[in-house]
Design a protein around this motif. Structure first.
Motif, PDB file in Angstrom:
ATOM      1  N   GLN A 294       0.830  -1.200   0.000  1.00 34.58           N
ATOM      2  CA  GLN A 294       0.000   0.000   0.000  1.00 34.58           C
ATOM      3  C   GLN A 294       0.868   1.255   0.000  1.00 34.58           C
ATOM      4  O   GLN A 294       0.568   2.231  -0.695  1.00 34.58           O
ATOM      5  CB  GLN A 294      -0.911   0.000   1.219  1.00 34.58           C
ATOM      6  CG  GLN A 294      -1.883  -1.170   1.270  1.00 34.58           C
ATOM      7  CD  GLN A 294      -2.675  -1.198   2.564  1.00 34.58           C
ATOM      8  OE1 GLN A 294      -3.043  -0.156   3.106  1.00 34.58           O
ATOM      9  NE2 GLN A 294      -2.936  -2.389   3.076  1.00 34.58           N
ATOM     10  N   LEU A 295       1.941   1.224   0.773  1.00 38.04           N
ATOM     11  CA  LEU A 295       2.835   2.372   0.821  1.00 38.04           C
ATOM     12  C   LEU A 295       3.562   2.561  -0.507  1.00 38.04           C
ATOM     13  O   LEU A 295       3.795   3.693  -0.937  1.00 38.04           O
ATOM     14  CB  LEU A 295       3.838   2.214   1.967  1.00 38.04           C
ATOM     15  CG  LEU A 295       3.232   2.160   3.374  1.00 38.04           C
ATOM     16  CD1 LEU A 295       4.326   2.055   4.418  1.00 38.04           C
ATOM     17  CD2 LEU A 295       2.351   3.369   3.642  1.00 38.04           C
ATOM     18  N   VAL A 296       3.923   1.452  -1.142  1.00 34.32           N
ATOM     19  CA  VAL A 296       4.527   1.546  -2.475  1.00 34.32           C
ATOM     20  C   VAL A 296       3.531   2.180  -3.441  1.00 34.32           C
ATOM     21  O   VAL A 296       3.894   3.004  -4.286  1.00 34.32           O
ATOM     22  CB  VAL A 296       4.970   0.156  -2.976  1.00 34.32           C
ATOM     23  CG1 VAL A 296       5.381   0.224  -4.449  1.00 34.32           C
ATOM     24  CG2 VAL A 296       6.128  -0.363  -2.137  1.00 34.32           C
ATOM     25  N   GLY A 297       2.262   1.800  -3.302  1.00 32.88           N
ATOM     26  CA  GLY A 297       1.221   2.401  -4.142  1.00 32.88           C
ATOM     27  C   GLY A 297       1.136   3.901  -3.924  1.00 32.88           C
ATOM     28  O   GLY A 297       0.991   4.674  -4.884  1.00 32.88           O
ATOM     29  N   ASN A 298       1.246   4.340  -2.665  1.00 34.69           N
ATOM     30  CA  ASN A 298       1.240   5.774  -2.371  1.00 34.69           C
ATOM     31  C   ASN A 298       2.456   6.459  -2.997  1.00 34.69           C
ATOM     32  O   ASN A 298       2.354   7.550  -3.568  1.00 34.69           O
ATOM     33  CB  ASN A 298       1.245   6.006  -0.854  1.00 34.69           C
ATOM     34  CG  ASN A 298      -0.042   5.574  -0.198  1.00 34.69           C
ATOM     35  OD1 ASN A 298      -1.045   5.339  -0.868  1.00 34.69           O
ATOM     36  ND2 ASN A 298      -0.038   5.465   1.119  1.00 34.69           N
TER      37      ASN A 298
END
Length: 452
Positions: A294-298
């Motif tokens: 999810q953080l990579v997506g952000n």
């Protein structure tokens, strides 16, 4: 048929199409013969209706349909063959288009305004540097997620004294000027009050240390100033009924509901991640593993925002056929009118510029969208929906089933195509440009995204 296309300034195109009788007559005759075979006219046997009568009844309408068909076919064919990047739809020229008598045999001349995309080159290489923010999965992020899971698995328990965000349940009664229960006044049994949401400090303090059986005197209008909707909801009346309300109310506490988060123990670990998750260390590691994508997506989202600004600045200002595009926009938004077009045109041009740039970037990176890409996007969307409800251990076959249902809806499928393009383009450009990597905390990242 004769087609002429002029585009002196490279963005305002003028297309003139002349339709001759030979372009449509054969198909018109063919359709009229079909009409004759099927026509049911009193006094004539099927198939024996005079052609003159058929032409009189249907000739003009059939001709109009055929001329329009040929016109559209040739117009869009010319656009494709000559690789003209048309924006929006062609519109009749308001000055040169003359009325056409379609009851005659022609020739018919049609003049269209064509909005043409400006010529430019959007290119990114290894010589281009773009910031990329790696978000650290630190203890604070994991702690927040642990608290969220504990809250989702929590429950309301009865308490003996109000504190924090507890909810008070009790009976409300309107009082008169002397502080006595008003005869015929408003009464609510089982009313729910959350003192932490009371806006006025003095009114909120009256609930401090409240216990079951206590009677609290407070004023709802003072408790929720300038919010008649909140007062009306509390007293279970219409909003208009509390406009002139000034009375104090007594509130006898009958119950205090305290929300108790679940204990952070093996029971919670198994509830979230399944029976094979037994220890807190494993629980926190799995949270970290689930958060990291999810953080990579952000980070990827921020990267593409930065790529957009970088490449838009690199391309520079573009000249668009604004007059034609405003007409196109107005034609597509007839119900909203010219004011809507004026207010939203600049934003529309900004998005159009990025759309054209992105098209070139997609073509340069050779991106193709397959069915498997759409299914993967749909499954991830479903997975995130389940995760919002604390369900992080959903079986693959369930995800598969929900994803297939989502893809059956056309609007969902179109949305997933765009998301797949964006995801693939992001990954491709991360390999093309030079990344200036910076490690940041989630708080710092969120501050950047808010523009602070």
């Amino acid at each position: 048929m004769n087609i002429q296309f002029e585009c002196a300034d490279k963005v305002n195109g003028l297309m003139t199409i002349t339709v001759e009788q030979a372009d449509y007559q054969e198909q018109v005759d063919k359709k009229l013969k079909e009409y004759r075979k099927k026509a049911n006219v009193p006094g004539f046997r099927p198939g024996m209706v005079p052609m003159g009568l058929i032409k009189k009844q249907f000739g003009t309408a059939v001709k109009v349909d055929e001329v329009n068909r040929v016109l559209g076919e040739k117009l869009y064919g010319y656009i494709r063959e000559n690789k003209i990047q048309m924006l929006g739809e062609p519109l009749p020229n308001e000055e040169k288009q003359q009325p056409q008598n379609l009851e005659g045999d022609g020739p018919f001349e049609f003049v269209f305004d064509i909005a043409v995309a400006p010529e430019f080159k959007a290119e990114l290489t290894g010589n281009d540097t773009v910031d990329y923010y790696d978000i650290k999965v630190d203890d604070k992020i994991i702690d927040d997620q642990v608290q969220m899971f504990a809250s989702q698995a929590g429950e309301f328990v009865e308490a003996q004294e109000w504190s924090g965000n507890d909810t008070l349940k009790g009976d409300l009664r309107q009082l008169d000027a002397e502080g006595n229960t008003l005869e015929g006044g408003m009464e609510v049994e089982g009313a729910l009050v959350m003192p932490s949401y009371v806006k006025d400090d003095d009114e909120r303090k009256k609930f401090d240390g409240a216990k079951p059986g206590d009677i609290i005197i407070f004023n709802p209008k003072k408790a929720y100033p300038d919010n008649d909707a909140e007062v009306a909801a509390l007293l279970k009346v219409q909003k208009d009924d509390v406009k002139e309300l000034t009375s104090d109310f007594s509130f006898q506490v009958t119950e205090i509901r305290h929300f108790q988060p679940a204990a952070v123990d093996e029971k919670l670990f198994e509830r979230v991640f399944g029976e094979d998750c037994k220890t807190e260390a494993d629980f926190r590691q799995r949270i970290a593993d689930s958060i990291r994508p999810q953080l990579v997506g952000n980070s990827d989202y921020k990267f593409m925002l930065d790529v957009r600004k970088y490449v838009e600045d690199k391309v520079g200002e573009l000249t668009f056929p604004e007059a034609i595009l405003k007409r196109v926009m107005l034609h597509a938004n007839k119900d909203k009118g010219a004011d809507y077009v004026e207010q939203n045109f600049a934003g529309s041009i900004k998005e159009l510029k990025w759309h054209l740039i992105k098209e070139q970037l997609v073509a340069a990176t050779g991106i193709k969208i397959e069915d498997a890409d759409l299914k993967a996007i749909a499954k991830e969307a479903v997975r995130q929906q389940f995760a919002q409800y604390g369900m992080s251990n959903v079986p693959e076959d369930v995800l598969e089933q929900y994803a297939e249902e989502q893809l059956k809806k056309r609007e969902n499928a179109e949305n997933y195509v765009e998301r797949a393009i964006d995801m693939k383009l992001t990954q491709a450009l991360k390999q093309v440009v030079k990344l200036n990597r910076k490690e940041v905390t989630l708080d710092v990242f969120n501050t950047m995204m808010r523009g602070e």
